[in-house]
Design an enzyme around this catalytic site. Structure first.
Site, PDB file in Angstrom:
ATOM      1  N   ASP A  67      29.370  50.272  36.754  1.00 54.31           N
ATOM      2  CA  ASP A  67      29.098  49.417  37.912  1.00 54.31           C
ATOM      3  C   ASP A  67      28.157  48.266  37.543  1.00 54.31           C
ATOM      4  OD1 ASP A  67      26.955  51.183  37.596  1.00 54.31           O
ATOM      5  OD2 ASP A  67      27.402  52.311  39.410  1.00 54.31           O
ATOM      6  N   ASN A 136      22.387  61.348  47.744  1.00 51.47           N
ATOM      7  CA  ASN A 136      23.382  61.487  48.818  1.00 51.47           C
ATOM      8  C   ASN A 136      24.764  61.831  48.278  1.00 51.47           C
ATOM      9  OD1 ASN A 136      24.173  59.133  47.609  1.00 51.47           O
ATOM     10  ND2 ASN A 136      23.837  57.819  49.381  1.00 51.47           N
ATOM     11  N   HIS A 138      26.380  60.210  45.810  1.00 51.55           N
ATOM     12  CA  HIS A 138      27.210  59.100  45.316  1.00 51.55           C
ATOM     13  C   HIS A 138      27.449  59.210  43.812  1.00 51.55           C
ATOM     14  CE1 HIS A 138      23.445  56.334  44.710  1.00 51.55           C
ATOM     15  NE2 HIS A 138      23.808  56.798  43.537  1.00 51.55           N
ATOM     16  N   GLU A 143      29.276  55.055  47.620  1.00 54.69           N
ATOM     17  CA  GLU A 143      28.384  55.725  48.562  1.00 54.69           C
ATOM     18  C   GLU A 143      29.203  56.604  49.502  1.00 54.69           C
ATOM     19  OE1 GLU A 143      25.287  55.631  48.173  1.00 54.69           O
ATOM     20  OE2 GLU A 143      24.620  53.673  47.460  1.00 54.69           O
TER      21      GLU A 143
HETATM   22  C1  F6R Z   1      24.369  54.168  37.801  1.00 57.56           C
HETATM   23  C2  F6R Z   1      25.072  54.733  38.932  1.00 57.56           C
HETATM   24  C3  F6R Z   1      24.420  55.632  39.928  1.00 57.56           C
HETATM   25  C4  F6R Z   1      23.397  56.574  39.312  1.00 57.56           C
HETATM   26  C5  F6R Z   1      22.753  57.467  40.392  1.00 57.56           C
HETATM   27  C6  F6R Z   1      21.667  58.340  39.824  1.00 57.56           C
HETATM   28  O1  F6R Z   1      25.219  53.342  37.030  1.00 57.56           O
HETATM   29  O2  F6R Z   1      26.207  54.437  39.081  1.00 57.56           O
HETATM   30  O3  F6R Z   1      25.416  56.366  40.583  1.00 57.56           O
HETATM   31  O4  F6R Z   1      24.018  57.366  38.352  1.00 57.56           O
HETATM   32  O5  F6R Z   1      22.222  56.680  41.403  1.00 57.56           O
HETATM   33  O6  F6R Z   1      20.639  57.542  39.353  1.00 57.56           O
HETATM   34  P1  F6R Z   1      19.451  58.174  38.494  1.00 57.56           P
HETATM   35  O7  F6R Z   1      20.054  58.676  37.230  1.00 57.56           O
HETATM   36  O8  F6R Z   1      18.525  57.013  38.244  1.00 57.56           O
HETATM   37  O9  F6R Z   1      18.854  59.253  39.323  1.00 57.56           O
END
Ligand code: F6R
Length: 266
Positions: A67, A136, A138, A143
Site C-alpha cells: 500500500d 480493527n 485491517h 479497513e
Molecule cells: C502496512 C499495512 C498495515 C499494517 C497494520 C499494522 O503496510 O498495510 O495494514 O500492517 O496497520 O501496523 P503495525 O505493524 O505498525 O502494528
C-alpha cells in the site's frame, strides 16, 4: 490456515524469515509482497542479515508494496516508498527494476491500479505476501467493510488512522487522508500469506480473525479461506485464542504428522 504461536516478537520474525529463506531455496526468483509498519521490521532485519552473511541473494527476487499514502512525495519520511527503501531495499541487492510500488502521485489512479495488478500477474503472481494486522482487523489499508473480493484501489483512511498518523506531521493539512492498497481479493491470490502479530493490543483482532466468523467487519478473517495462510503470532497476541493449546500441539507435532502421512503413502 495455520496458527503458529511463538514466545515473543523476535521468534515470530525468525519464523517468518525461515519460511522466506526456505522458499527462496526452492525458487530464486521469489516474488514478495511487502507490508510496512512496526511489525515486519524484524523480518526485514533478518533478511538483511542473511544477505550480509551471504546466505541469501536478492538479485532475482521481486517485491511489490502492499500500500501507499496518496499525495506524499516518494522521499517523504512517512511514505511507504521511503520506509521500504530505508528499512530494506537499500541494504540488499534487489535490482531496482524488480521493485514495484504503488505510486503516491499517480496521473490516473484507476489506470495505475489496473496496471499494478497486471504487473503482479506478469511477475507470475505473489509467492509470499507479508502482512501485519490493524487493531480493527485491517490488512493492507483494507479497513472494516472493505469488500472481501476487492482489487487494488484508492481507499479513504479511517479517522482513527488519520489521528494515529497526526504526530508524524507538523501541519495537519499534510496528513494523508487517502491511500492506495492492494485489495483483499488481490492479497488472497498470493500463494502463501504470512500474517504477523505481536503484543496484547492485537489479541482481540487475532481472536476474531482466527476464531470468529468470516466477515468484512474483520478483513483478516478472510484468511481462514486461504489454504496457505500462516498466522505467526507471539504469546501476547495469542492470549485470547480459545483453541490455543490445539494450535500449539499441531505445530509441535508437525514433523510427526508429516512423517506419518509420508509413511501412509508408501
Ligand atoms: C502496512 C499495512 C498495515 C499494517 C497494520 C499494522 O503496510 O498495510 O495494514 O500492517 O496497520 O501496523 P503495525 O505493524 O505498525 O502494528
Amino acid at each position: 490456515m495455520e496458527v503458529i504461536i511463538k514466545k515473543d516478537y523476535s521468534e515470530i520474525c525468525e519464523e517468518a524469515v525461515n519460511v522466506i529463506h526456505r522458499s527462496w531455496h526452492k525458487k530464486r526468483n521469489l516474488v514478495l509482497g511487502l507490508a510496512t509498519g512496526k511489525t515486519p521490521l524484524g523480518v526485514y532485519e533478518g533478511l538483511i542479515r542473511l544477505y550480509s552473511e551471504r546466505k541469501m541473494d536478492f538479485s532475482d527476487v521481486s517485491a511489490f508494496s502492499l500500500d501507499e499514502y496518496l499525495g506524499l512525495p516518494e522521499d517523504h519520511p512517512q511514505s511507504f516508498a521511503f520506509y521500504m527503501q530505508h528499512n530494506f531495499f537499500r541494504h540488499i541487492n534487489i535490482p531496482r527494476d524488480n521493485i514495484f510500488r504503488l505510486d503516491a502521485l499517480p496521473g490516473d489512479i484507476e489506470t495505475h491500479c489496473r496496471e499494478y495488478e497486471k504487473k503482479i500477474q506478469s511477475a507470475g503472481g505473489i509467492d509470499i505476501q507479508i502482512l501485519g494486522i490493524g487493531k480493527n482487523g485491517h490488512i493492507g489499508f483494507n479497513e472494516p467493510s472493505s469488500s472481501l473480493s476487492s482489487r487494488t484501489r484508492v481507499k479513504t483512511l479511517t479517522q482513527e488512522t488519520i489521528e494515529a498518523n497526526a504526530h508524524f506531521f507538523r501541519d495537519r493539512e499534510d496528513i494523508p487522508r487517502y491511500c492506495l492498497t492492494m485489495g483483499i481479493g488481490t492479497i488472497m491470490e498470493s500463494r502463501k500469506i504470512l500474517l504477523l502479530a505481536s503484543g496484547k493490543e492485537k489479541a482481540e483482532a487475532i481472536r476474531q480473525s482466527i476464531e470468529g466468523s468470516i466477515t468484512a467487519s474483520i478483513p483478516a478473517s478472510i484468511l481462514q479461506l486461504h489454504p496457505q495462510a500462516k498466522f505467526i503470532i507471539d504469546a501476547e497476541a495469542a492470549s485470547q485464542l480459545t483453541q490455543r493449546k490445539y494450535y500449539e500441539w499441531v505445530y509441535d507435532h508437525k514433523d510427526k504428522v508429516d512423517a506419518f502421512l509420508a509413511n501412509k503413502k508408501k
